[in-house]
Design a protein around this motif. Structure first.
Motif, mmCIF file in Angstrom:
data_model
loop_
_atom_site.group_PDB
_atom_site.id
_atom_site.type_symbol
_atom_site.label_atom_id
_atom_site.label_comp_id
_atom_site.label_asym_id
_atom_site.label_seq_id
_atom_site.Cartn_x
_atom_site.Cartn_y
_atom_site.Cartn_z
ATOM 1 N N PHE A 1 -9.648 -31.624 10.029
ATOM 2 C CA PHE A 1 -9.457 -32.886 9.292
ATOM 3 C C PHE A 1 -8.264 -32.852 8.252
ATOM 4 C CE2 PHE A 1 -12.384 -30.252 6.899
ATOM 5 C CZ PHE A 1 -12.004 -30.485 5.670
ATOM 6 N N TRP A 2 -7.967 -31.673 7.848
ATOM 7 C CA TRP A 2 -6.865 -31.482 6.843
ATOM 8 C C TRP A 2 -5.542 -31.429 7.398
ATOM 9 C CZ3 TRP A 2 -4.581 -27.417 8.923
ATOM 10 C CH2 TRP A 2 -5.291 -26.649 9.751
ATOM 11 N N MET A 3 -5.429 -31.361 8.749
ATOM 12 C CA MET A 3 -4.342 -31.387 9.484
ATOM 13 C C MET A 3 -3.560 -32.589 9.614
ATOM 14 S SD MET A 3 -3.481 -29.984 13.297
ATOM 15 C CE MET A 3 -4.441 -28.222 12.938
ATOM 16 N N LEU A 4 -2.187 -32.470 9.337
ATOM 17 C CA LEU A 4 -1.457 -33.622 9.376
ATOM 18 C C LEU A 4 -1.271 -34.493 10.843
ATOM 19 C CD1 LEU A 4 1.530 -32.801 7.100
ATOM 20 C CD2 LEU A 4 0.111 -34.591 6.570
ATOM 21 N N ARG A 5 -1.491 -35.548 10.819
ATOM 22 C CA ARG A 5 -1.285 -36.208 12.312
ATOM 23 C C ARG A 5 0.140 -36.446 12.548
ATOM 24 N NH1 ARG A 5 -4.863 -39.934 9.801
ATOM 25 N NH2 ARG A 5 -3.157 -41.603 10.265
ATOM 26 N N LYS A 6 0.324 -36.721 13.863
ATOM 27 C CA LYS A 6 1.863 -37.129 14.297
ATOM 28 C C LYS A 6 1.951 -38.529 13.695
ATOM 29 C CE LYS A 6 1.771 -34.670 18.648
ATOM 30 N NZ LYS A 6 1.880 -34.669 20.101
ATOM 31 N N ASN A 7 3.199 -38.420 13.260
ATOM 32 C CA ASN A 7 3.720 -39.735 12.561
ATOM 33 C C ASN A 7 2.868 -40.412 11.358
ATOM 34 O OD1 ASN A 7 5.623 -39.842 14.943
ATOM 35 N ND2 ASN A 7 4.130 -40.738 15.983
ATOM 36 N N GLU A 8 2.337 -39.355 10.773
ATOM 37 C CA GLU A 8 1.276 -39.940 9.533
ATOM 38 C C GLU A 8 2.334 -39.672 8.425
ATOM 39 O OE1 GLU A 8 -2.537 -38.516 6.989
ATOM 40 O OE2 GLU A 8 -1.691 -37.541 8.648
ATOM 41 N N LYS A 9 2.149 -40.880 7.498
ATOM 42 C CA LYS A 9 2.937 -40.718 6.103
ATOM 43 C C LYS A 9 2.613 -39.539 5.335
ATOM 44 C CE LYS A 9 3.849 -43.678 2.200
ATOM 45 N NZ LYS A 9 3.704 -44.771 1.523
ATOM 46 N N ILE A 10 3.171 -38.893 4.927
ATOM 47 C CA ILE A 10 3.139 -37.328 4.276
ATOM 48 C C ILE A 10 3.079 -37.873 2.785
ATOM 49 C CG2 ILE A 10 3.659 -35.097 3.699
ATOM 50 C CD1 ILE A 10 5.102 -35.143 6.284
ATOM 51 N N THR A 11 2.010 -37.269 2.123
ATOM 52 C CA THR A 11 1.787 -37.504 0.686
ATOM 53 C C THR A 11 1.794 -35.936 0.143
ATOM 54 O OG1 THR A 11 -0.641 -37.351 0.572
ATOM 55 C CG2 THR A 11 0.276 -39.715 0.845
ATOM 56 N N ILE A 12 2.047 -35.756 -1.182
ATOM 57 C CA ILE A 12 1.825 -34.413 -1.754
ATOM 58 C C ILE A 12 0.602 -34.072 -1.367
ATOM 59 C CG2 ILE A 12 2.032 -33.224 -3.966
ATOM 60 C CD1 ILE A 12 4.026 -35.147 -4.887
ATOM 61 N N ARG A 13 -0.467 -34.649 -1.613
ATOM 62 C CA ARG A 13 -1.932 -34.017 -1.317
ATOM 63 C C ARG A 13 -1.960 -33.537 0.093
ATOM 64 N NH1 ARG A 13 -8.025 -36.414 -3.007
ATOM 65 N NH2 ARG A 13 -9.067 -34.982 -2.083
ATOM 66 N N LYS A 14 -1.714 -34.416 0.778
ATOM 67 C CA LYS A 14 -1.635 -34.142 2.604
ATOM 68 C C LYS A 14 -1.027 -32.844 2.775
ATOM 69 C CE LYS A 14 -3.037 -38.695 4.070
ATOM 70 N NZ LYS A 14 -2.955 -39.879 4.981
ATOM 71 N N PHE A 15 0.155 -32.822 2.251
ATOM 72 C CA PHE A 15 0.885 -31.622 2.645
ATOM 73 C C PHE A 15 0.420 -30.470 2.122
ATOM 74 C CE2 PHE A 15 4.530 -28.974 1.519
ATOM 75 C CZ PHE A 15 5.456 -28.968 2.376
#
Length: 401
Positions: free
Chosen positions: A138-152
């Motif tokens: 669930f923590w993994m960045l998805r393809k083409n997902e908008k990256i935020t500081i928290r998600k990164f």
């Protein structure tokens, strides 16, 4: 049987009533019972929540009588403040459980962070054998997902620490091949065991499928989108696809959205609008089990529009009822299906690609029959108990039990 002291570290809570009885979710209780089939000295390290109101245990299963030798009680995290407050008390509880453990079993998920991170720190100081199970990202960045500081931050911290956990473990169980290649460079001491909750009693027989298909023949195709109604499940992709489909079809097709979650109200409002020949309805979710499988059996096609890499158990649920599955091409789905044999895959996050698949089955309804029959065949040896039997044999072959 595995006789050593086995401790399962999990963030799934159990509730303890005033009279000392313990309760948990029915599905979790079912999983615990299967663990006890081959683990003689089974113990838990998990959050324990004391309850005073009987309403708080309504719908939960009493597991007091299960042969769980010890419960190392963690405090349940409920927000950032509690995470900070409970960090060291929980750490000390995990230390106590590790000191007791001969075999430690942990996972790669759990809010606010996996208990495996505690075990990684303690690994050099204790002699337990370590099993780690990776079944979620669930923590993994998805393809083409908008990256935020928290998600990164979440993505890279989890990746770094879980790779260390996996490398340090004595046995690794992954629910899909992608996780193995992502976390581990070699194949030593690993098992790929797709997650499934289907029981033999849930799987319909071929005759029942044939009869159902005969009844449905000539009627509008019935499609169900059963999901946790949130962004990661591709809800917006399905809604966009329905709008696009309504501009193309000239014959009736019925689509039902079933679920709960942050986007439930949006789905309800969406279902109240007119989409021409596409009739959209919304229904509340039902409890997983007999009733859930009976609901699935009412439909010809099940939609799975996941955006993240998780291996969705709904695939096997749908297969058990001989339903045709149209699903996004995420790694977790591609790993357990064969495109155009027991599933129709569409490009992840692409509503137009999904529409093309829907139009395809409308133009060729016989494909629904063929795909459904192949799906039913595919699930025969993919039951929940078989998953545990595979794990048991793997652990006996790897660990010093």
């Amino acid at each position: 049987m595995i006789n050593k002291k086995y401790v399962l570290f999990t963030r799934i809570p159990i509730l303890k009533s005033q009279n000392g009885k313990v309760y948990t979710l029915s599905l979790w209780a079912k999983d615990l019972k299967l663990h006890l089939n081959y683990l003689v000295n089974f113990n838990l390290c998990c959050p324990v929540v004391k309850v005073n109101d009987e309403l708080e245990i309504a719908g939960l299963e009493d597991i007091t009588g299960l042969n769980v030798r010890n419960i190392f009680a963690l405090k349940k995290d409920a927000g950032l403040f509690s995470v900070i407050k409970n960090f060291f008390p929980n750490f000390f509880t995990v230390i106590k459980a590790c000191r007791f453990s001969e075999i430690a079993h942990s996972g790669g998920a759990g809010w606010a962070f996996p208990l495996s991170f505690y075990l990684l720190v303690l690994r050099p100081f204790f002699k337990f054998q370590w099993i780690i199970v990776i079944e979620s990202s669930f923590w993994m960045l998805r393809k083409n997902e908008k990256i935020t500081i928290r998600k990164f931050f979440d993505h890279h911290l989890h990746s770094m620490l879980l790779k260390k956990c996996v490398k340090s473990a004595d046995a690794r169980i992954f629910t899909q091949t992608f996780y193995k290649t992502y976390f581990l460079k070699n194949n030593d001491r690993t098992l790929i065991a797709p997650a499934t909750w289907v029981d033999d009693e849930h799987i319909i027989d071929s005759e029942a499928l044939t009869n159902r298909m005969a009844i449905h023949k000539g009627k509008p195709i019935e499609i169900l989108f059963p999901a946790r109604l949130e962004e990661n499940k591709g809800v917006h992709i399905v809604l966009d696809a329905i709008k696009m489909l309504s501009a193309q079809v000239t014959e009736p097709i019925n689509i039902t959205i079933m679920g709960a979650g942050p986007l439930a109200n949006k789905c309800k409002e969406f279902a109240n609008r007119n989409y021409g020949y596409v009739h959209v309805t919304f229904r509340e979710p039902v409890e997983y089990g007999k009733v859930f499988f009976e609901v699935l059996a009412q439909y010809d096609v099940i939609l799975v529009a996941n955006l993240a890499e998780e291996q969705p158990r709904i695939i096997y649920d749908a297969f058990s009822q001989g339903c045709t599955v149209i699903a996004s091409d995420t790694s977790g789905i591609v790993d357990i299906t064969v495109n155009e044999r027991n599933v129709l895959l569409f490009k992840r996050g692409d509503a137009k690609s999904l529409v093309n698949r829907l139009v395809e089955i409308m133009r060729n309804p016989n494909s629904v029959v063929k795909l459904g029959q192949e799906a039913l065949t595919s699930v025969k040896k993919k039951t929940h108990i078989q998953m545990h039997l595979d794990r048991e044999q793997f652990l006996k072959s790897i660990l010093k039990c």
